[in-house]
Write a protein that holds these residues in place. Structure first.
Motif, short mmCIF file in Angstrom:
data_model
loop_
_atom_site.label_atom_id
_atom_site.label_comp_id
_atom_site.label_asym_id
_atom_site.label_seq_id
_atom_site.Cartn_x
_atom_site.Cartn_y
_atom_site.Cartn_z
N THR A 2 -14.27 1.94 -1.21
CA THR A 2 -13.64 1.49 -2.46
C THR A 2 -12.54 2.46 -2.89
OG1 THR A 2 -15.57 0.27 -3.17
CG2 THR A 2 -14.09 1.03 -4.90
N ASP A 3 -12.81 3.74 -2.70
CA ASP A 3 -11.82 4.75 -3.05
C ASP A 3 -10.50 4.52 -2.29
OD1 ASP A 3 -11.16 7.14 -4.38
OD2 ASP A 3 -11.38 8.24 -2.50
N GLU A 4 -10.62 4.27 -1.00
CA GLU A 4 -9.41 4.01 -0.21
C GLU A 4 -8.77 2.69 -0.63
OE1 GLU A 4 -7.97 6.14 1.77
OE2 GLU A 4 -9.59 7.62 1.73
N PHE A 5 -9.60 1.70 -0.89
CA PHE A 5 -9.08 0.38 -1.27
C PHE A 5 -8.27 0.49 -2.57
CE2 PHE A 5 -9.29 -3.87 -3.15
CZ PHE A 5 -8.80 -4.62 -2.09
N ILE A 6 -8.81 1.24 -3.52
CA ILE A 6 -8.11 1.40 -4.80
C ILE A 6 -6.81 2.19 -4.61
CG2 ILE A 6 -8.29 2.46 -7.10
CD1 ILE A 6 -9.84 -0.18 -6.82
N LYS A 7 -6.83 3.14 -3.67
CA LYS A 7 -5.58 3.87 -3.39
C LYS A 7 -4.52 2.93 -2.82
CE LYS A 7 -7.32 8.57 -2.86
NZ LYS A 7 -7.76 9.62 -1.93
N ILE A 8 -4.97 1.97 -2.03
CA ILE A 8 -4.02 0.97 -1.51
C ILE A 8 -3.44 0.18 -2.68
CG2 ILE A 8 -3.85 -1.20 -0.21
CD1 ILE A 8 -5.82 0.05 1.84
N LEU A 9 -4.31 -0.23 -3.60
CA LEU A 9 -3.83 -1.00 -4.75
C LEU A 9 -2.89 -0.19 -5.62
CD1 LEU A 9 -6.56 -3.14 -6.53
CD2 LEU A 9 -4.51 -3.90 -5.36
N ALA A 10 -3.10 1.12 -5.63
CA ALA A 10 -2.28 1.98 -6.49
C ALA A 10 -0.96 2.38 -5.83
CB ALA A 10 -3.07 3.24 -6.85
N SER A 11 -0.76 1.95 -4.59
CA SER A 11 0.45 2.38 -3.88
C SER A 11 1.66 1.53 -4.30
CB SER A 11 0.20 2.31 -2.37
OG SER A 11 -0.01 0.98 -1.98
N PRO A 12 2.85 1.96 -3.94
CA PRO A 12 4.04 1.27 -4.45
C PRO A 12 4.09 -0.22 -4.09
CG PRO A 12 4.67 3.30 -3.31
CD PRO A 12 3.20 3.14 -3.12
N LYS A 13 3.66 -0.53 -2.85
CA LYS A 13 3.70 -1.94 -2.43
C LYS A 13 2.36 -2.27 -1.77
CE LYS A 13 6.72 -5.15 -0.06
NZ LYS A 13 7.55 -5.30 1.14
N PRO A 14 1.36 -2.61 -2.58
CA PRO A 14 0.00 -2.78 -2.05
C PRO A 14 -0.09 -3.81 -0.92
CG PRO A 14 -0.03 -2.75 -4.44
CD PRO A 14 1.41 -2.80 -4.03
N SER A 15 0.80 -4.79 -0.89
CA SER A 15 0.69 -5.83 0.14
C SER A 15 0.75 -5.24 1.54
CB SER A 15 1.77 -6.89 -0.02
OG SER A 15 3.04 -6.34 0.26
N ILE A 16 1.41 -4.08 1.70
CA ILE A 16 1.47 -3.46 3.03
C ILE A 16 0.05 -3.19 3.52
CG2 ILE A 16 2.16 -1.40 4.33
CD1 ILE A 16 4.58 -1.17 2.46
N GLY A 17 -0.77 -2.58 2.67
CA GLY A 17 -2.14 -2.26 3.05
C GLY A 17 -3.02 -3.50 3.12
N LEU A 18 -2.83 -4.42 2.17
CA LEU A 18 -3.67 -5.62 2.13
C LEU A 18 -3.43 -6.49 3.37
CD1 LEU A 18 -3.23 -6.41 -1.68
CD2 LEU A 18 -5.32 -5.58 -0.55
N LYS A 19 -2.18 -6.57 3.79
CA LYS A 19 -1.86 -7.34 4.99
C LYS A 19 -2.51 -6.73 6.22
CE LYS A 19 2.53 -9.65 4.51
NZ LYS A 19 3.73 -9.05 3.99
N LEU A 20 -2.47 -5.40 6.31
CA LEU A 20 -3.09 -4.73 7.46
C LEU A 20 -4.59 -5.00 7.47
CD1 LEU A 20 -1.11 -1.38 7.29
CD2 LEU A 20 -1.05 -3.00 9.20
N LEU A 21 -5.20 -4.94 6.28
CA LEU A 21 -6.63 -5.21 6.18
C LEU A 21 -6.93 -6.64 6.62
CD1 LEU A 21 -7.43 -3.58 2.71
CD2 LEU A 21 -8.25 -2.79 4.95
N PHE A 22 -6.05 -7.54 6.24
CA PHE A 22 -6.25 -8.95 6.60
C PHE A 22 -6.04 -9.18 8.08
CE2 PHE A 22 -4.68 -13.26 7.27
CZ PHE A 22 -5.73 -13.98 6.73
N ASP A 23 -4.94 -8.68 8.60
CA ASP A 23 -4.60 -8.92 10.01
C ASP A 23 -5.65 -8.37 10.96
OD1 ASP A 23 -2.31 -10.22 9.26
OD2 ASP A 23 -0.99 -8.48 9.54
#
Ligand code: ATP
Ligand code: MG
Length: 471
Positions: free
Chosen positions: A208-229
């Motif tokens: 969760t800590d890492e997930f929230i850091k992804i959400l807090a980043s400038p463009k969260p979709s970069i991390g969310l897309k990687l998680l999805f792909d």
């Protein structure tokens, strides 16, 4: 490459180098600080690798700086103190070996090379020497500098091994990609996809800590897309994974809710750093899959997704160990996210607006921020129209607030004066006249001041009194 100039700017360096010489130990700057110096990013966390006794060394440095409070973790061989804003950490060189059932390694003392090899990514595996003969030299055993230039996350060793040893690194790879707006190496994607099940041995807090850091980043979709792909999202947040896909029946298809959500999250991240507002954007349509229905002649509908979505949050917060004091806020934003648009209509009543004001409370502005981010139409005219609708709602909100504020006030002409002017005893009539003045102010017929109210009283009083005589 020599970075003496950059590191000499750091205030505690002198104390470290002289302590190192006196004690005959080797010291290096390592990890995130090296990366961030090269990226010219500011940071307050400085990590130093000590070849030798790190706890003793930390004490020596602290003493030179006049600091008495050093926190030591004997088991980890780490010591920490604060110097102004700076967080200073000393770590002894370590060698790690892993047991498959845990991400916690067996740790032994190691060499400089052992310590660098155990690090997660090439950009995090660089060091800067603070030793006399090589002061300021960049030690870059895995070409991390080249990867920085190429904006690429890569593992020093085989990513399968890296992730097998510590699956949290999968999350960290995507987190760094989002924070730094880097790509991740193809081999990481492959390994992450294959190793995703290993994440189950990692504690929920870490994930969760890492997930929230992804959400807090400038463009969260970069991390969310990687998680999805890589299908990692299916494991760590299946409800979001399930938003993907498009259904078509006859000529009707609905938009892909996952792709829509990514745009909404990126939109909102441009205007707020509040990670819980960003989280609300991520989950606002979370119940669309469950509420999806095809209605003949109308198309796809998602009735009640806002209510069901709000109700899903409690479980999700528990499961993901999210902070419970944010639950109500997120629920509220999901529950109300369709309301402002419904209130944009011309003929909406004051009481409907008042209900929104009361229900949204102090989060009304955040709700509107969410609604604005939720506009993902590619048609500029539509976008403009929707934005104007929200403006209109906020205007009504302000109007109703203004009225309600006035309602709490009293007529500028007080009851005693009404009795005197109208020659009345204390009675219901006095209240009625006073109310009439207040209503005239609320309806905007007269201004909210004494003169206008008195003049209005003189104008209406005969009507009220005549009325009385008839009875
Ligand atoms: P941040 O700016 O987020 O603090 P960071 O690079 O300092 O980034 P940390 O999690 O603080 O990251 O870790 C410090 C360093 O320790 C990293 O740069 C990396 O070299 C190493 N490290 C941390 N966690 C791991 C891990 N799970 N596996 C391998 N190396 C790690
Ligand atoms: Mg750090």
């Amino acid at each position: 490459m020599n970075l003496s100039e950059e590191i000499n700017k750091i205030p505690i360096i002198k104390a470290i180098t002289s302590a190192a010489e006196e004690n005959h130990v080797e010291v290096f700057m390592v990890g995130g600080i090296v990366r961030d110096i090269l990226l010219k990013r500011n940071r307050n966390d400085l990590d130093f690798l000590v070849i030798g006794n790190s706890l003793e060394f930390a004490e020596k440095v602290a003493k030179k700086l006049g600091i008495s409070k050093v926190t030591k973790y004997k088991n980890f061989g780490t010591a920490h103190f604060k110097y102004g804003e700076l967080n200073i950490e000393f770590v002894g060189a370590r060698k790690e070996s892993y047991n498959r059932n845990s991400r916690k390694p067996v740790v032994e003392n190691g060499t400089f090379e052992d310590d660098i090899r155990r690090r997660d990514f090439t950009i995090n595996a660089m060091a800067i020497s603070l030793n006399k003969n090589s002061f300021g030299e960049l030690i870059d055993s895995f070409n991390g500098y080249q990867d920085l230039l190429n904006k690429l996350i890569r593992t020093p060793l085989d990513p399968f091994q890296t992730f097998d040893d510590d699956p949290l690194r999968i999350m960290r790879a995507f987190r760094f990609a989002a924070q730094l707006e880097f790509d991740v190496d193809e081999s990481i994607l492959k390994a992450a996809k294959e190793m995703k099940e290993r994440l189950r041995i990692v504690s929920q807090e870490r994930i969760t800590d890492e997930f929230i850091k992804i959400l807090a980043s400038p463009k969260p979709s970069i991390g969310l897309k990687l998680l999805f792909d890589t299908e990692v999202l299916e494991i760590i947040f299946p409800e979001i994974h399930n938003l993907a896909g498009v259904d078509q029946r006859q000529d009707y298809h609905h938009k892909d809710v996952f792709l829509h959500t990514l745009i909404v999250v990126d939109n909102i991240s441009q205007v707020t750093d509040n990670v819980w507002l960003r989280f609300a954007a991520l989950v606002h349509d979370i119940a669309k899959p469950q509420t999806k229905k095809f209605v003949e002649g109308i198309g796809w509908t998602f009735h009640g997704h806002e209510e069901l979505g709000a109700r899903m949050m409690k479980n999700i917060f528990h499961r993901m160990k999210l902070p419970m004091n944010k639950l109500e806020y997120v629920e509220k934003l999901i529950r109300l996210h369709l309301r402002p648009i419904a209130l944009a209509k011309e003929e909406v009543t004051d009481s409907a607006i008042r209900r929104l004001i009361v229900q949204a409370g102090e989060d009304l502005q955040d709700l509107i921020t969410l609604c604005r981010a939720d506009i993902t139409s590619k048609n500029p005219q539509k976008v403009e129209k929707y934005l104007a609708n929200y403006e209109a709602v906020m205007k009504k909100v302000l109007e109703v607030r203004e009225k309600d504020k006035l309602r709490a006030f009293q007529s500028p002409v007080r009851g005693e004066e009404i009795m005197r002017i109208c020659n009345l005893k204390p009675s219901k009539k006095v209240g009625e006249i006073k109310k009439a003045i207040e209503e005239a102010i609320l309806d905007g017929i007269i201004e909210n001041n004494y003169e206008a109210a008195l003049e209005y009283l003189m104008r209406i009083k005969d009507d009220y009194l005549k009325d009385d005589e008839k009875k």
